[in-house]
Design an enzyme around this catalytic site. Structure first.
Site, PDB file in Angstrom:
ATOM      1  NE  ARG A 191      -9.609 -24.572  24.907  1.00  0.00           N
ATOM      2  CZ  ARG A 191      -9.233 -25.224  23.461  1.00  0.00           C
ATOM      3  NH1 ARG A 191     -10.174 -25.909  22.897  1.00  0.00           N
ATOM      4  NH2 ARG A 191      -8.115 -25.472  23.640  1.00  0.00           N
ATOM      5  CG  HIS A 244       0.909 -21.458  21.502  1.00  0.00           C
ATOM      6  ND1 HIS A 244       2.121 -21.393  21.791  1.00  0.00           N
ATOM      7  CD2 HIS A 244      -0.035 -20.813  22.664  1.00  0.00           C
ATOM      8  CE1 HIS A 244       2.237 -20.179  23.079  1.00  0.00           C
ATOM      9  NE2 HIS A 244       0.365 -20.271  23.495  1.00  0.00           N
ATOM     10  CE  LYS A 269       7.207 -14.907  25.303  1.00  0.00           C
ATOM     11  NZ  LYS A 269       6.503 -14.187  26.083  1.00  0.00           N
ATOM     12  NE  ARG A 303       4.342 -30.741  40.539  1.00  0.00           N
ATOM     13  CZ  ARG A 303       3.609 -30.248  41.886  1.00  0.00           C
ATOM     14  NH1 ARG A 303       3.876 -29.486  42.436  1.00  0.00           N
ATOM     15  NH2 ARG A 303       3.379 -32.165  42.760  1.00  0.00           N
ATOM     16  CG  ASP A 308       5.543 -21.341  32.165  1.00  0.00           C
ATOM     17  OD1 ASP A 308       5.502 -19.833  33.022  1.00  0.00           O
ATOM     18  OD2 ASP A 308       4.112 -21.028  31.316  1.00  0.00           O
TER      19      ASP A 308
END
Length: 338
Positions: A44, A86, A104, A174, A185
């Site tokens: 970014r 994603h 994933k 978190r 995750d």
């Protein structure tokens, strides 16, 4: 879209989106393949992209995703951002005409996953979830053993994945805005393992310990199929679990070593017979780690396939639906779910 050239004499040129740990590991693995090269990286902002490019000898670094997607010398894009990004990253790459391998969990929820699959279909582009477990030669051997009837009819699948906590409140695991928690995750692995063998479950039960932020810290899942099979699965960011998997059938069981998502061996046990061990070395593959999934992507691109038979889009969507059901049951809801 730049056409991917047939034949191993021409290298497939990868562009990597993001500069974190998993992007680094993938880049390292791909650069070791004789028929692949990483030619561009994007972040970014320009600084981390340049640092990453310098570390791995990548010729071009971009401070915006769109610049990489516009690069005519990039044949395929690997998306390694947090899963909260994603949909945006993979969607923009597809819209720009680039085939995509996306980490994933594929997306935050099934709706986003369906949107990406539809977008790939509209553009006639290859799209695959980076579920490297499915490409692992030991896991592929397990699937063949099960399909050949080595353990009879499956009755129980057990798998766990837990990391040693605690994680600070500001950590991405978190953060609800980043799709935090154990389910997306880590839980994606045991769920994907079970569904590789049994398909989408007919029933889902779950319970979880939630953080003050509203993400899951420790989750247990019980999946059920009309065949009579069940899967006992767990994921956690509060403690390191064995990270193993077992498939038990009416005539035997298969034990997959830790870490079950990238195992180097499994053991087949049948009543009255000596155990049989299968190892990665015995599967006649010179590849390792993430090279297996990269090789499958390149095989598909050279063959003109838009959907991998090893990691089909329909299977990815089915896993995302199960993860959605688990989150609904335990009360984990992300801002993008609205």
């Amino acid at each position: 879209m730049t056409a991917v050239r047939a034949g191993h004499e021409q290298k497939v040129r990868w562009g990597v989106v993001a500069t974190g740990g998993i992007a680094a590991r993938f880049t390292e693995d791909v650069q070791a393949l004789p028929d692949a090269e990483v030619v561009a990286v994007a972040s970014r902002s320009e600084a981390p992209a340049k640092e990453f490019a310098g570390r791995f000898g990548i010729p071009r670094a971009y401070g915006a995703w769109a610049d990489l997607f516009a690069d005519d010398e990039v044949d395929v894009v690997y998306v390694a951002t947090p899963h909260s990004a994603h949909r945006a990253a993979a969607g923009a790459a597809l819209a720009a005409g680039k085939p995509v391998l996306c980490e994933k969990a594929f997306t935050i929820n099934a709706r986003e996953a369906e949107e990406l699959v539809a977008l790939a279909g509209e553009h006639g582009l290859f799209l695959m979830e980076a579920m490297w477990m499915y490409c692992n030669p030991v896991i592929r051997r397990m699937v063949r053993l099960v399909r050949d009837g080595a353990i009879g009819d499956i009755r129980t699948v057990q798998a766990d994945f837990g990391l040693q906590g605690p994680f600070a409140p500001e950590h991405r695991l978190r953060n609800p805005d980043l799709g935090g928690g154990a389910i997306l995750d880590l839980g994606v692995y045991p769920v994907s393992f079970a569904q590789l063998l049994l398909g989408e479950p007919d029933r889902v039960q779950a319970d979880a310990l939630l953080s003050p932020e509203g993400v899951d810290l420790n989750t247990g899942m019980l999946l059920g199929w009309d065949s009579g099979a069940t899967a006992l699965l767990s994921c956690s960011v509060t403690g390191a679990t064995p990270t193993t998997a077992t498939v038990t059938g009416t005539e035997g069981r298969i034990e997959v070593a830790s870490a079950f998502f990238n195992p180097d061996r499994l053991v087949l046990r049948r009543e009255g017979e000596e155990p049989v061990e299968y190892t990665a070395a015995g599967e006649a593959s010179e590849l390792a780690g993430m090279q297996h999934e990269a090789a499958e992507v390149m095989r598909c691109l050279r063959a003109g396939e838009t959907d991998s038979p090893l990691i089909p889009q329909a299977g990815t969507l089915a896993v995302m639906r199960t993860l959605d059901r688990v989150r609904e049951l335990v009360g984990v809801r992300f801002p993008v779910d609205a």
